[in-house]
Design a protein around this motif. Sequence first.
Motif, PDB file in Angstrom:
ATOM      1  N   GLY A  47      75.168  21.867  30.761  1.00 60.03           N
ATOM      2  CA  GLY A  47      74.152  22.439  29.894  1.00 60.03           C
ATOM      3  C   GLY A  47      72.762  22.229  30.468  1.00 60.03           C
ATOM      4  N   GLY A  48      71.777  22.885  29.879  1.00 61.43           N
ATOM      5  CA  GLY A  48      70.402  22.757  30.316  1.00 61.43           C
ATOM      6  C   GLY A  48      70.203  23.180  31.752  1.00 61.43           C
ATOM      7  N   ALA A  49      70.802  24.292  32.116  1.00 60.52           N
ATOM      8  CA  ALA A  49      70.932  24.660  33.515  1.00 60.52           C
ATOM      9  C   ALA A  49      69.626  25.129  34.143  1.00 60.52           C
ATOM     10  N   VAL A  50      69.421  24.729  35.424  1.00 60.41           N
ATOM     11  CA  VAL A  50      68.260  25.212  36.161  1.00 60.41           C
ATOM     12  C   VAL A  50      68.575  25.560  37.612  1.00 60.41           C
ATOM     13  N   ASP A  51      69.639  25.039  38.181  1.00 57.88           N
ATOM     14  CA  ASP A  51      69.956  25.275  39.585  1.00 57.88           C
ATOM     15  C   ASP A  51      71.136  26.235  39.719  1.00 57.88           C
ATOM     16  N   PRO A  52      71.209  26.993  40.822  1.00 57.39           N
ATOM     17  CA  PRO A  52      72.329  27.918  41.014  1.00 57.39           C
ATOM     18  C   PRO A  52      73.605  27.186  41.406  1.00 57.39           C
ATOM     19  N   CYS A  53      74.704  27.950  41.466  1.00 55.21           N
ATOM     20  CA  CYS A  53      75.952  27.391  41.978  1.00 55.21           C
ATOM     21  C   CYS A  53      75.768  27.013  43.444  1.00 55.21           C
ATOM     22  N   PRO A  54      76.615  26.131  43.955  1.00 58.42           N
ATOM     23  CA  PRO A  54      76.588  25.848  45.395  1.00 58.42           C
ATOM     24  C   PRO A  54      76.749  27.142  46.190  1.00 58.42           C
ATOM     25  N   PRO A  55      76.262  27.174  47.420  1.00 60.04           N
ATOM     26  CA  PRO A  55      76.249  28.429  48.198  1.00 60.04           C
ATOM     27  C   PRO A  55      77.608  29.096  48.356  1.00 60.04           C
ATOM     28  N   ASP A  56      78.681  28.313  48.382  1.00 66.61           N
ATOM     29  CA  ASP A  56      80.000  28.900  48.619  1.00 66.61           C
ATOM     30  C   ASP A  56      80.726  29.279  47.334  1.00 66.61           C
ATOM     31  N   LEU A  57      80.063  29.097  46.181  1.00 65.49           N
ATOM     32  CA  LEU A  57      80.694  29.402  44.899  1.00 65.49           C
ATOM     33  C   LEU A  57      79.863  30.419  44.128  1.00 65.49           C
ATOM     34  N   THR A  58      80.509  31.087  43.154  1.00 66.01           N
ATOM     35  CA  THR A  58      79.865  32.117  42.338  1.00 66.01           C
ATOM     36  C   THR A  58      80.057  31.773  40.871  1.00 66.01           C
ATOM     37  N   GLN A  59      79.024  31.984  40.058  1.00 65.91           N
ATOM     38  CA  GLN A  59      79.155  31.723  38.632  1.00 65.91           C
ATOM     39  C   GLN A  59      79.962  32.823  37.959  1.00 65.91           C
ATOM     40  N   CYS A  60      81.017  32.430  37.262  1.00 67.39           N
ATOM     41  CA  CYS A  60      81.804  33.340  36.429  1.00 67.39           C
ATOM     42  C   CYS A  60      81.897  32.704  35.049  1.00 67.39           C
ATOM     43  N   GLY A  61      81.165  33.243  34.095  1.00 65.78           N
ATOM     44  CA  GLY A  61      81.129  32.629  32.779  1.00 65.78           C
ATOM     45  C   GLY A  61      80.496  31.259  32.859  1.00 65.78           C
ATOM     46  N   SER A  62      81.244  30.215  32.521  1.00 69.12           N
ATOM     47  CA  SER A  62      80.701  28.861  32.481  1.00 69.12           C
ATOM     48  C   SER A  62      81.143  28.004  33.657  1.00 69.12           C
ATOM     49  N   VAL A  63      81.696  28.617  34.689  1.00 67.60           N
ATOM     50  CA  VAL A  63      82.148  27.843  35.843  1.00 67.60           C
ATOM     51  C   VAL A  63      81.672  28.489  37.136  1.00 67.60           C
ATOM     52  N   CYS A  64      81.603  27.674  38.189  1.00 68.55           N
ATOM     53  CA  CYS A  64      81.342  28.170  39.534  1.00 68.55           C
ATOM     54  C   CYS A  64      82.676  28.191  40.273  1.00 68.55           C
ATOM     55  N   VAL A  65      83.027  29.328  40.855  1.00 71.24           N
ATOM     56  CA  VAL A  65      84.352  29.471  41.456  1.00 71.24           C
ATOM     57  C   VAL A  65      84.250  30.050  42.866  1.00 71.24           C
ATOM     58  N   ASP A  66      85.316  29.857  43.628  1.00 66.73           N
ATOM     59  CA  ASP A  66      85.439  30.443  44.953  1.00 66.73           C
ATOM     60  C   ASP A  66      86.172  31.771  44.819  1.00 66.73           C
ATOM     61  N   LEU A  67      85.451  32.879  44.971  1.00 69.32           N
ATOM     62  CA  LEU A  67      86.045  34.205  44.807  1.00 69.32           C
ATOM     63  C   LEU A  67      87.043  34.542  45.903  1.00 69.32           C
ATOM     64  N   GLN A  68      87.069  33.747  46.946  1.00 68.09           N
ATOM     65  CA  GLN A  68      87.985  34.011  48.050  1.00 68.09           C
ATOM     66  C   GLN A  68      89.388  33.468  47.800  1.00 68.09           C
ATOM     67  N   SER A  69      89.509  32.495  46.880  1.00 70.69           N
ATOM     68  CA  SER A  69      90.817  31.851  46.724  1.00 70.69           C
ATOM     69  C   SER A  69      91.246  31.612  45.285  1.00 70.69           C
ATOM     70  N   ASN A  70      90.360  31.826  44.316  1.00 72.84           N
ATOM     71  CA  ASN A  70      90.711  31.538  42.926  1.00 72.84           C
ATOM     72  C   ASN A  70      91.487  32.706  42.320  1.00 72.84           C
ATOM     73  N   PRO A  71      92.726  32.504  41.887  1.00 73.07           N
ATOM     74  CA  PRO A  71      93.534  33.629  41.390  1.00 73.07           C
ATOM     75  C   PRO A  71      93.025  34.227  40.087  1.00 73.07           C
ATOM     76  N   TYR A  72      92.165  33.494  39.356  1.00 73.05           N
ATOM     77  CA  TYR A  72      91.617  34.025  38.111  1.00 73.05           C
ATOM     78  C   TYR A  72      90.305  34.779  38.340  1.00 73.05           C
ATOM     79  N   HIS A  73      89.771  34.672  39.537  1.00 71.58           N
ATOM     80  CA  HIS A  73      88.527  35.362  39.906  1.00 71.58           C
ATOM     81  C   HIS A  73      88.676  35.812  41.360  1.00 71.58           C
ATOM     82  N   CYS A  74      89.649  36.634  41.620  1.00 72.16           N
ATOM     83  CA  CYS A  74      90.022  36.980  42.993  1.00 72.16           C
ATOM     84  C   CYS A  74      89.192  38.163  43.490  1.00 72.16           C
ATOM     85  N   GLY A  75      88.177  37.876  44.293  1.00 78.83           N
ATOM     86  CA  GLY A  75      87.313  38.922  44.817  1.00 78.83           C
ATOM     87  C   GLY A  75      86.183  39.296  43.888  1.00 78.83           C
TER      88      GLY A  75
END
Length: 311
Positions: A47-75
Motif C-alpha cells: 500500500g501507499g505506493a510510489v515506486d514502479p515494479c522492478p525492471p523485469d516485472l510488470t504490474q498486473c492488478g495488485s502484483v508485479c509479475v514476469d510476463l515471460q513465464s507466469n501462466p496467469y499473465h502469459c505475454g
Amino acid sequence: MPATASVDLPPQQAGEGGAGGGGDASGGAMGGADPSGSGGGVVEVGGGAVDPCPPDLTQCGSVCVDLQSNPYHCGGCFEYCPTESCVAGICDGSTLGHVAVLGMSFHEDHAPSRHLLGNAVFLPSSLDVALLTYAKHAHPVAVKNVTSILATEASKRGRIFSETFTNDADDLAAQLDTASFDVVLIHDLALAPPGHGLAFATTTQQALEDFGQQGGIIVALATSNDEMPTLLSETGLLATAGLIPIEGALLSKTAPTDALALGVPAPFSAKFKTSAIVATEPSSPLLSFVFSDDSAAANPVVIHKVLPASP
C-alpha cells in the motif's frame, strides 16, 4: 512459489486490469483465474505506493509479475495459459480459441454494450480482423446496428475489419477456417421458425468446434428463448437451459479483469432485447460470467469461455 516482497507503485497505475489494461481487449484470455498465479516471478504490491515494479516485472492488478513465464499473465496481464506452461511470453502447446455469448441483440445503440461488443469481436491480436457473420432469421435492425457499431469500434481501436455475410449454415461450415477468418459472429435467431436452432447446430457443430480449437473467436448474440438455447447447447458453445428477458435490469461486472469487461463503464441498465443466460456450465478459470444482472440469482448476461487448442 517465488519469494515475495513489498513494492510501492504509483497510485495512477492502480486500477482495473492492471498495467496495459485499458479498453483494448485484443489480448484476450480469461481474467477469472488467480491473478497472481503460482509461478513466473510474483511480487506482491504494497500500500501507499510510489515506486514502479522492478525492471523485469510488470504490474498486473495488485502484483508485479514476469510476463515471460507466469501462466496467469502469459505475454500480457490476465492472459491465462490453460497448459500453465508460459515460455517467452507464449502459451506453450496452446493456441487459444474463445467463445463469447452476449445476451444482447443490439436493437439500440448503447455505449457500454457497444464497447463490450468491440471487446469480443476484436479479441484477435492482429491488426486486420476478418469476420464471418451468420444473419439468417436475425432482425434486420440488429444486423445493421451491429455492423455500424463494429465499424465505429474498429476506428476507435485503430483496427481494420472486413465482414462477410452468409445466410446458409452449409456455406458457413464450408467457409469457416482460421486461414480465412478470425471471428465468426452468430446473430440472435429472433425470427427463426421452430427447429432452426437444432438444424443449424447439426450442420455447423463440427466446423465450429474445429474453428475454436484452431484459435478462432466465436461470438454469439442470444436473446430469443425459442431457438438460441438449443443452438448454443447443441453446437457445444455453451450448455444453456434458457434465456430470461431482463430489459431495465442493472448489469454489473462480475469478472472485471476479463478481456470482455475492460473499459466497459458499469453498472449500466439492460436495454431492449437483453436476456440473462441460464447457463448449466459452472464458472471456472476457463469460463467466466463477465456481467450479471441484479437479481438474487445474479444470472449471467455475458459469458466468456476459453477453448484450449486440440492436442
